[in-house]
Design an enzyme around this catalytic site. Structure first.
Site, mmCIF file in Angstrom:
data_model
loop_
_atom_site.group_PDB
_atom_site.id
_atom_site.type_symbol
_atom_site.label_atom_id
_atom_site.label_comp_id
_atom_site.label_asym_id
_atom_site.label_seq_id
_atom_site.Cartn_x
_atom_site.Cartn_y
_atom_site.Cartn_z
ATOM 1 C CB SER A 1 18.471 4.873 8.920
ATOM 2 O OG SER A 1 17.401 5.695 8.540
ATOM 3 C CG HIS B 1 19.683 7.767 4.595
ATOM 4 N ND1 HIS B 1 18.863 6.710 4.254
ATOM 5 C CD2 HIS B 1 19.623 7.862 5.950
ATOM 6 C CE1 HIS B 1 18.325 6.196 5.360
ATOM 7 N NE2 HIS B 1 18.761 6.880 6.395
ATOM 8 C CG ASP C 1 18.055 4.878 1.694
ATOM 9 O OD1 ASP C 1 18.374 6.080 1.652
ATOM 10 O OD2 ASP C 1 17.940 4.242 2.759
#
Length: 408
Positions: free
Chosen positions: A347, A200, A169
């Site tokens: 996600s 994120h 990520d």
């Protein structure tokens, strides 16, 4: 709770004022939209376990020979050789080349693939994170998994202690109170996109493994050990992207370092290089979890890859039966700088499942593969953990009667 949601919404609205960047670009990074990957064949006996990844495979003479071949190919086709990355588990050396104006990456890859020295060539593709913005552990009660998955009761059976979860990520804030000490190792496979912690990756890490008792949330597997593998970068407040090469580097690292679970909260086009690496991980018994993209017919790659555990949000409609449903809306989680926010997206549904697999793997490392669906298709975390561990978790009697309808 209304006051908390207002503050979260206000913060996200402020972030939304940031101007987005052009696709394939970052404020301090290169434009990858004019690049291709060229795979040259590399004899597998050049592989040396434990060596560094940046050029330690094979003798210097053979490495030099491959680089000379790549340079010759680049000159012949009018390309510019940028760099390379050995991938011995696939028997290739991956070279990055930039293209002249007037030639598309697809046409360039097709053109150079016909050379006898080339195993294959492909465009450098982009992948997008599947997220959208909306004392003790005061936010635990607000976590959907606390009620839907009976999180506190699950932790009486397992916490993911010692299970390695690779988070491929953007950069994780390792200094966040909920994540401090949770990261066993970190590697950065991104070139030219800064060094700051990013939203994120930090949010995904919080969902999976936030520690108990540190003022915020509790992760699904609070004692798991995280591999923070940066392969993506934050393009804007609402966009996190990765490319083929950065993902391939991170996947190779996660596979080679025996991650039990590999979390890929992202989606994009099918990719031969990434697909082959995912297959190697699956063949070694590693669990690969990916975010399902509801905007594409097959959910996007890697969720569409056979053997990958594809995950979408609970209450999603029109989702194929093979896809597992997990909490992915109004999820409290960590953000860089020590704070928390509410997030939405597949996600975070994928991150929930990666955490659950870590719980299952703690008790039964060789058999943590039975994910159980409840009525309506949502993932039944209690029944899944009971089936994997043969130990009572929440609603144990019902879980024992439940028969898994799919194993991954």
């Amino acid at each position: 709770m209304k006051a908390v949601r207002f503050l979260f919404a206000f913060g996200l609205a402020c972030l939304a004022l940031l101007a987005p960047l052009a696709p394939g670009q970052a404020a301090d990074g290169p434009d990858t939209s004019r690049q291709i990957l060229v795979m040259l064949k590399m004899p597998p006996d050049h592989y040396r376990p434990g060596s560094a990844y940046s050029g330690s495979y094979g003798a210097a003479s053979t490495q030099g020979a491959r680089k000379r071949i790549a340079a010759r190919l680049a000159r012949r086709h009018g390309f510019t050789l940028i760099n390379n990355w050995p991938m011995p588990m696939l028997g290739i050396d991956c070279f990055v080349m930039s293209l002249p104006d007037g030639l598309t990456p697809e046409a360039a890859a097709e053109q150079i693939s016909h050379d006898d020295d080339v195993a294959w060539s492909q465009p450098l593709q982009l992948y997008h994170a599947q997220a959208s913005a909306p004392a003790g552990d005061p936010l635990l009660a607000a976590q959907p998994a606390a009620a839907q998955w009976h999180l506190t009761e699950l932790h009486q059976v397992a916490t993911g202690r010692g299970v390695s979860v690779a988070i491929i990520d953007s950069r994780i804030d390792a200094a966040h109170a909920d994540l401090e000490g949770q990261i066993s190792l970190s590697q950065d496979f991104v070139v030219g996109h800064g060094n700051a912690a990013e939203q994120h990756g930090t949010a995904v890490a919080g969902v999976i493994a936030a520690r108990e008792g540190h003022g915020g949330i509790v992760g699904v597997a609070p004692r798991a050990r995280l591999m923070a593998l940066r392969a993506c970068w934050q393009q804007s407040a609402a966009a996190t992207i990765c490319d083929t090469l950065s993902l391939a580097k991170a996947l190779q690292f996660a596979i080679d370092h025996h991650a039990r679970v590999i979390n890929l909260s992202l989606s994009g086009p099918r990719d031969m290089l990434l697909g082959r690496l995912v297959d190697i991980g699956l063949s070694r018994g590693q669990k690969v979890v990916a975010a399902f993209d509801p905007a594409t017919p097959d959910g996007g790659f890697p969720a569409s890859q056979p053997g990958v555990i594809a995950v979408a949000n609970t209450n999603s409609s029109g989702i194929p039966q093979r896809v597992f449903l997990a909490p992915g809306r109004d999820i409290p989680t960590a953000v860089p700088g020590g704070g928390w926010t509410l997030v939405d997206g597949t996600s975070y549904a994928a991150a929930h499942v990666s955490g659950l697999l870590a719980l299952m793997n703690e008790r039964q490392p060789a058999g943590a593969n039975a994910l159980v669906r409840a009525h309506g298709g949502s993932l039944d975390a209690c029944a899944s953990l009971t089936a994997a561990t043969h130990m009572c978790s929440c609603d144990c009697a019902d879980a024992r009667r439940a028969a898994p309808d799919e194993r991954r």
